[in-house]
Design a protein around this motif. Structure first.
Motif, PDB file in Angstrom:
ATOM      1  N   LEU A 230       0.829  -1.243   0.009  1.00  0.00           N
ATOM      2  CA  LEU A 230       0.208   0.124   0.152  1.00  0.00           C
ATOM      3  C   LEU A 230       0.932   1.126  -0.050  1.00  0.00           C
ATOM      4  CD1 LEU A 230      -2.738  -1.075   2.673  1.00  0.00           C
ATOM      5  CD2 LEU A 230      -3.219  -0.766  -0.003  1.00  0.00           C
ATOM      6  N   HIS A 231       2.239   1.101   0.480  1.00  0.00           N
ATOM      7  CA  HIS A 231       2.860   2.470   0.640  1.00  0.00           C
ATOM      8  C   HIS A 231       4.388   1.992   0.200  1.00  0.00           C
ATOM      9  CE1 HIS A 231      -0.029   4.322   3.134  1.00  0.00           C
ATOM     10  NE2 HIS A 231      -0.103   2.885   4.009  1.00  0.00           N
ATOM     11  N   PRO A 232       4.309   1.860  -1.121  1.00  0.00           N
ATOM     12  CA  PRO A 232       5.766   1.350  -1.831  1.00  0.00           C
ATOM     13  C   PRO A 232       6.963   2.038  -1.451  1.00  0.00           C
ATOM     14  CG  PRO A 232       4.107   1.828  -3.385  1.00  0.00           C
ATOM     15  CD  PRO A 232       3.417   2.021  -2.182  1.00  0.00           C
ATOM     16  N   ASP A 233       6.461   3.577  -1.600  1.00  0.00           N
ATOM     17  CA  ASP A 233       7.583   4.480  -1.782  1.00  0.00           C
ATOM     18  C   ASP A 233       7.941   5.390  -0.274  1.00  0.00           C
ATOM     19  OD1 ASP A 233       8.257   3.981  -4.291  1.00  0.00           O
ATOM     20  OD2 ASP A 233       6.639   5.065  -4.821  1.00  0.00           O
ATOM     21  N   THR A 234       7.192   4.851   0.703  1.00  0.00           N
ATOM     22  CA  THR A 234       7.294   5.490   2.032  1.00  0.00           C
ATOM     23  C   THR A 234       8.082   4.972   2.955  1.00  0.00           C
ATOM     24  OG1 THR A 234       4.771   6.055   1.699  1.00  0.00           O
ATOM     25  CG2 THR A 234       5.772   6.213   3.770  1.00  0.00           C
ATOM     26  N   ARG A 255       9.735  -0.278  11.506  1.00  0.00           N
ATOM     27  CA  ARG A 255       8.534  -0.803  11.041  1.00  0.00           C
ATOM     28  C   ARG A 255       8.769  -2.416  11.219  1.00  0.00           C
ATOM     29  NH1 ARG A 255       5.422  -2.860   6.421  1.00  0.00           N
ATOM     30  NH2 ARG A 255       7.269  -3.108   5.207  1.00  0.00           N
ATOM     31  N   ILE A 256       8.227  -3.045  12.399  1.00  0.00           N
ATOM     32  CA  ILE A 256       8.738  -4.622  12.608  1.00  0.00           C
ATOM     33  C   ILE A 256       7.182  -5.061  12.977  1.00  0.00           C
ATOM     34  CG2 ILE A 256      10.886  -3.995  13.570  1.00  0.00           C
ATOM     35  CD1 ILE A 256       9.683  -4.052  16.371  1.00  0.00           C
ATOM     36  N   ASP A 257       6.151  -4.565  12.654  1.00  0.00           N
ATOM     37  CA  ASP A 257       4.952  -5.254  12.816  1.00  0.00           C
ATOM     38  C   ASP A 257       4.200  -5.243  11.433  1.00  0.00           C
ATOM     39  OD1 ASP A 257       4.419  -4.998  15.920  1.00  0.00           O
ATOM     40  OD2 ASP A 257       5.550  -3.222  15.516  1.00  0.00           O
ATOM     41  N   TYR A 258       4.057  -6.431  11.154  1.00  0.00           N
ATOM     42  CA  TYR A 258       3.460  -6.785   9.665  1.00  0.00           C
ATOM     43  C   TYR A 258       2.070  -7.522   9.547  1.00  0.00           C
ATOM     44  CZ  TYR A 258       8.339  -5.878   8.612  1.00  0.00           C
ATOM     45  OH  TYR A 258       9.683  -5.293   8.622  1.00  0.00           O
ATOM     46  N   HIS A 259       1.459  -7.050   8.462  1.00  0.00           N
ATOM     47  CA  HIS A 259       0.344  -8.059   7.807  1.00  0.00           C
ATOM     48  C   HIS A 259       1.157  -8.849   6.568  1.00  0.00           C
ATOM     49  CE1 HIS A 259      -3.449  -5.682   9.158  1.00  0.00           C
ATOM     50  NE2 HIS A 259      -2.381  -5.357   9.850  1.00  0.00           N
ATOM     51  N   GLY A 269      -6.300  -5.585   0.049  1.00  0.00           N
ATOM     52  CA  GLY A 269      -6.034  -4.413   1.184  1.00  0.00           C
ATOM     53  C   GLY A 269      -6.183  -3.075   0.201  1.00  0.00           C
ATOM     54  N   VAL A 270      -7.242  -2.439   0.951  1.00  0.00           N
ATOM     55  CA  VAL A 270      -7.521  -1.104   0.161  1.00  0.00           C
ATOM     56  C   VAL A 270      -6.995   0.257   0.605  1.00  0.00           C
ATOM     57  CG1 VAL A 270      -9.544  -2.172  -0.843  1.00  0.00           C
ATOM     58  CG2 VAL A 270      -9.827  -0.790   1.382  1.00  0.00           C
ATOM     59  N   ASN A 271      -6.744   0.143   2.138  1.00  0.00           N
ATOM     60  CA  ASN A 271      -6.081   1.227   2.874  1.00  0.00           C
ATOM     61  C   ASN A 271      -5.621   0.763   4.197  1.00  0.00           C
ATOM     62  OD1 ASN A 271      -8.432   2.219   4.528  1.00  0.00           O
ATOM     63  ND2 ASN A 271      -9.312   2.121   2.566  1.00  0.00           N
ATOM     64  N   GLY A 272      -4.522   1.426   4.676  1.00  0.00           N
ATOM     65  CA  GLY A 272      -4.084   1.095   6.101  1.00  0.00           C
ATOM     66  C   GLY A 272      -2.782   1.333   6.448  1.00  0.00           C
ATOM     67  N   GLY A 273      -2.295   1.371   7.367  1.00  0.00           N
ATOM     68  CA  GLY A 273      -1.209   1.699   8.020  1.00  0.00           C
ATOM     69  C   GLY A 273      -1.096   1.935   9.321  1.00  0.00           C
ATOM     70  N   VAL A 292      -5.377  -2.608   8.665  1.00  0.00           N
ATOM     71  CA  VAL A 292      -5.682  -2.612   7.124  1.00  0.00           C
ATOM     72  C   VAL A 292      -7.097  -2.879   7.015  1.00  0.00           C
ATOM     73  CG1 VAL A 292      -5.072  -3.735   4.922  1.00  0.00           C
ATOM     74  CG2 VAL A 292      -3.152  -3.039   6.648  1.00  0.00           C
ATOM     75  N   ASP A 293      -7.737  -2.399   5.986  1.00  0.00           N
ATOM     76  CA  ASP A 293      -9.097  -2.572   5.549  1.00  0.00           C
ATOM     77  C   ASP A 293      -8.967  -3.346   4.358  1.00  0.00           C
ATOM     78  OD1 ASP A 293     -10.622  -1.338   7.537  1.00  0.00           O
ATOM     79  OD2 ASP A 293     -10.962   0.545   6.251  1.00  0.00           O
ATOM     80  N   TYR A 294      -9.673  -4.580   4.148  1.00  0.00           N
ATOM     81  CA  TYR A 294      -9.452  -5.716   3.105  1.00  0.00           C
ATOM     82  C   TYR A 294     -11.078  -5.833   2.528  1.00  0.00           C
ATOM     83  CZ  TYR A 294      -5.043  -6.814   5.284  1.00  0.00           C
ATOM     84  OH  TYR A 294      -3.913  -7.196   5.512  1.00  0.00           O
ATOM     85  N   ASP A 295     -11.069  -5.497   1.116  1.00  0.00           N
ATOM     86  CA  ASP A 295     -12.428  -5.464   0.418  1.00  0.00           C
ATOM     87  C   ASP A 295     -12.449  -6.768  -0.291  1.00  0.00           C
ATOM     88  OD1 ASP A 295     -14.632  -4.746  -0.324  1.00  0.00           O
ATOM     89  OD2 ASP A 295     -13.890  -3.352  -1.927  1.00  0.00           O
ATOM     90  N   LEU A 296     -12.336  -7.850   0.420  1.00  0.00           N
ATOM     91  CA  LEU A 296     -12.163  -9.208  -0.244  1.00  0.00           C
ATOM     92  C   LEU A 296     -13.598  -9.815  -0.458  1.00  0.00           C
ATOM     93  CD1 LEU A 296     -10.383 -11.165  -1.571  1.00  0.00           C
ATOM     94  CD2 LEU A 296     -10.352 -12.269   0.752  1.00  0.00           C
TER      95      LEU A 296
END
Length: 310
Positions: A230-234, A255-259, A269-273, A292-296
């Motif tokens: 969701l944040h490839p360049d951040t 950043r050590i806590d992951y999905h 996954g449509v948005n999150g952080g 993260v919100d998942y629109d599955l």
């Protein structure tokens, strides 16, 4: 829409005093993976979890570790590495049975089975398996003997975990479920995942072999780092800051806590952080939740009115 969070609470009783239940009510996640609960079953704060059902493996080390998953519905199944888990709404008189099968546990992980580091649940209302993980912090191989022992212990854990996550992922897919493992991996994968990467390359959590291991368990075909997608360049979004010094004020975090999710779920996954607190004083833990919100699955727009903090 399905809202999923992971949160290392650094002690659920302390976290509750600092506002955990308020966060839970405000963010309203459907599923929450918790790490470092640090609480025996008999002392769990019964009012901390709202209407969620609790699946919890406390482990056997007093005041340490402990992983849990909160779900809106009682889970269809629960699996843990060790004995002594609780699976029920805290007001329920009928806890579920936890499946413990050491024959399917990677041999390197058997020493860790009773430490309260891993639990996974099959959701009852969604085709999804959710795991909560707390990985050892480790040490370095070029310091003192104590640090070397911690380093070697962590590397054994990593070797076994790589195979174990593969087994869980394949088992979920064979059962028609997606799979997601959430939690505190105690590894920053790339330079974008910690502020002080230049001075941390000989620190536990950012050693080359740890980063290589993380890369080995993630790929477009196996497990995907959803927040990085969701944040490839951040830089970040970071999820841990030391309590000491100016780390929080300077956003000098890790950043050590992951999905980490199977590809189909990751694409949903449509948005999150990171739900970063508004101030140092408002912090609940030295970690912040990652949501993260998942629109599955199309179950209506209920979650669309709940904006995420990134």
């Amino acid at each position: 829409m399905l809202r999923i969070s992971t949160f290392n609470v650094n002690g659920i009783r302390a976290a509750q005093r600092r506002g955990f239940t308020g966060w839970l009510n405000e963010r309203d996640p459907d599923v929450v993976a918790l790490q470092e609960m640090r609480c025996p079953l008999t002392e769990l704060p019964r009012d901390a979890f709202g209407e969620h059902h609790l699946s919890y493996h406390p482990g056997t080390i007093p005041g340490r570790n402990g992983v849990a998953v909160l779900t809106r519905e009682a889970p269809a199944a629960v699996r843990a590495w060790g004995e002594g888990s609780l699976v029920a709404h805290l007001d329920s008189d009928h806890p579920l049975t936890v499946e413990v099968d050491h024959s399917t546990l990677a041999r390197e992980l058997r020493h860790f089975a009773d430490e309260g580091r891993y639990i996974e649940v099959d959701l009852a209302d969604r085709p999804l398996t959710v795991a909560s993980l707390y990985l050892p912090k480790g040490g370095t191989p070029f310091s003192d003997e104590a640090s070397l022992a911690k380093y070697q212990r962590k590397m054994r854990f990593l070797a076994g975990l790589a195979r174990q996550l593969g087994r869980s992922r394949r088992a979920a897919l064979a059962a028609g479920r997606e799979f997601i493992v959430l939690g505190d991996f105690n590894v920053a994968h790339t330079r974008k995942d910690l502020k002080t990467w230049r001075t941390s390359q000989r620190s536990e959590g950012f050693l080359p072999e740890e980063r290589e291991w993380f890369g080995s368990i993630t790929s477009p075909r196996t497990l995907v780092d959803v927040v990085r997608r969701l944040h490839p360049d951040t830089d970040g979004p970071y999820s841990w800051w030391s309590w000491r010094g100016q780390s929080w004020a300077n956003d000098s975090g890790w950043r050590i806590d992951y999905h980490l999710a199977t590809p189909r779920l990751a694409r949903a996954g449509v948005n999150g952080g990171t739900d970063r607190s508004v101030s140092y004083e408002a912090r609940i833990s030295d970690h912040s939740p990652v949501t993260v919100d998942y629109d599955l699955w199309d179950d209506g727009p209920a979650s669309s009115t709940r904006p995420l903090v990134q």
